[in-house]
Design an enzyme around this catalytic site. Structure first.
Site, PDB file in Angstrom:
ATOM      1  CE1 TYR A  56      -3.080  -3.011   0.421  1.00  0.00           C
ATOM      2  CE2 TYR A  56      -3.238  -2.564   2.770  1.00  0.00           C
ATOM      3  CZ  TYR A  56      -3.582  -3.325   1.670  1.00  0.00           C
ATOM      4  OH  TYR A  56      -4.428  -4.390   1.835  1.00  0.00           O
ATOM      5  CG  HIS A 124      -1.477  -8.846   0.378  1.00  0.00           C
ATOM      6  ND1 HIS A 124      -1.093  -7.533   0.243  1.00  0.00           N
ATOM      7  CD2 HIS A 124      -2.831  -8.823   0.345  1.00  0.00           C
ATOM      8  CE1 HIS A 124      -2.156  -6.764   0.128  1.00  0.00           C
ATOM      9  NE2 HIS A 124      -3.228  -7.528   0.179  1.00  0.00           N
ATOM     10  CB  SER A 203     -13.703  -5.050   0.237  1.00  0.00           C
ATOM     11  OG  SER A 203     -12.501  -4.485  -0.206  1.00  0.00           O
ATOM     12  N   PRO A 204     -15.744  -5.010   3.396  1.00  0.00           N
ATOM     13  CG  PRO A 204     -15.949  -4.365   5.637  1.00  0.00           C
ATOM     14  CD  PRO A 204     -14.934  -4.514   4.527  1.00  0.00           C
ATOM     15  CG  LEU A 205     -18.722  -0.836   4.171  1.00  0.00           C
ATOM     16  CD1 LEU A 205     -18.268   0.539   4.638  1.00  0.00           C
ATOM     17  CD2 LEU A 205     -20.187  -1.058   4.521  1.00  0.00           C
ATOM     18  N   GLY A 206     -18.226  -3.578   0.085  1.00  0.00           N
ATOM     19  CA  GLY A 206     -18.207  -3.720  -1.365  1.00  0.00           C
ATOM     20  C   GLY A 206     -17.399  -2.652  -2.063  1.00  0.00           C
ATOM     21  N   GLY A 208     -17.102   0.296  -1.125  1.00  0.00           N
ATOM     22  CA  GLY A 208     -17.769   1.583  -0.977  1.00  0.00           C
ATOM     23  C   GLY A 208     -19.162   1.665  -1.559  1.00  0.00           C
TER      24      GLY A 208
END
Length: 326
Positions: A56, A124, A203-206, A208
């Protein structure tokens, strides 16, 4: 803040962690001062679990996290990752998991983070050219050397995870999981429970879209990597946004935001499931943290499953799915 245990070795973390990637990469609008303030606000609110990776930035996100936690190391369960190779310019050079590379990456991450020990060290991405036993064996040596406390894997196939656990206990499997992306339900969650491995949903919110903030592709900045993601493509975005509208309706009935109900859905999938929504701003952090107080009934869960049925989202998760071990 609720706490949950990852794996069978006793790794205690907050039920909601903080994904730090976007503070340094992939999304537009970076502000280091606000990012550090967001990390501090998370720690003040009881979040203990911070997630970063060497790729990152590249490299800069570890440095940023290191600066943010310098005076608060005891408050943090620090997770970072190796395996996705990028150079200083940001170019992707492939995936590596040979023992020498594993050890060199760990030493470099410790230096950038400014710590003596990494709490949770993930592979990763799986390097399929190297036997997983060799990679995990090298990671186990880092535990023996006192440089790492617990081991994790990201986007690993069930068979790969089984082989890894035979070498050394794995505290967590980190894989994308949300109402939008349900791949872990096809065997990963069952395998984790059978093998004594915790599950971390990234990414539990897809990415965003489940926040309801994005109404069209025009809401994405020119440099936003999601412009190149299949689920955000011109041919798929509108159909996927329509699924979000159904989630928004359910959230409105409950008096919560779409992001809060989406995160509550992830947390409701089991006491061994932890979510690490990413944000770089305090206002979104506060919204996300409130999701731990959202209790979903059986009827709520059924309504959400019906709103976004498994497999209903159009497009792959990544443009190049060959990097994911399946």
């Amino acid at each position: 803040m609720q706490h949950r245990t990852l794996g069978n070795q006793g790794l205690d973390v907050s039920a909601l962690g903080l994904g730090c990637m976007g503070m340094s990469d992939f999304y537009e609008g970076r502000d280091e001062a606000e990012a550090i303030a967001t990390i501090h606000a998370a720690l003040d609110a009881g979040v203990t679990f911070l997630d970063t990776a060497d790729m990152y930035g590249p490299f800069e996100n570890e440095r940023l996290v290191g600066r943010a936690i310098k005076e608060r190391r005891a408050d943090v369960v620090l997770a970072t990752k190796f395996g996705n190779v990028r150079d200083e310019s940001g170019a992707f050079l492939g995936i590596k998991g040979d023992p020498d590379y594993v050890k060199a990456c760990c030493d470099a991450s410790l230096l950038r983070l400014g710590v003596d020990e990494i709490d949770l060290y993930y592979q990763h991405r799986v390097d399929t050219t190297v036997p997983i036993e060799e990679t995990i064996g090298a990671m186990a040596e880092l535990v023996e050397a006192g440089k790492v406390r617990y081991l994790g894997m990201s986007e690993a196939a069930v068979t790969t995870l089984e082989r890894a656990v035979a070498v050394h206990p794995i505290a967590a499997l980190q894989t994308e999981y949300s109402l939008f992306n349900r791949v872990p339900e096809d065997g990963h969650l069952e395998a984790c429970r059978r093998l004594g491995v915790g599950f971390v949903a990234y990414s539990p919110l897809g990415r965003g879209i489940l926040t309801g903030v994005l109404n069209s592709r025009d809401d994405l900045a020119e440099g936003d990597y999601r412009r190149f993601a299949p689920q955000y493509s011109e041919e798929n975005f509108d159909a996927n946004r329509a699924l979000v509208a159904a989630v928004e309706a359910i959230a409105s009935e409950r008096g919560v935001t779409p992001a809060q109900i989406a995160l509550a859905w992830v947390l409701a999938q089991g006491d061994d499931v932890v979510a690490i929504p990413g944000t770089k701003r305090r206002k979104y952090l506060a919204e996300n943290l409130a999701s731990v107080d959202v209790e979903l009934s059986v009827e709520d869960l059924a309504a959400l499953d019906a709103a976004v049925p498994s497999g209903s989202v159009a497009g792959d998760r990544y443009a190049a799915m060959n990097s994911v071990n399946r």
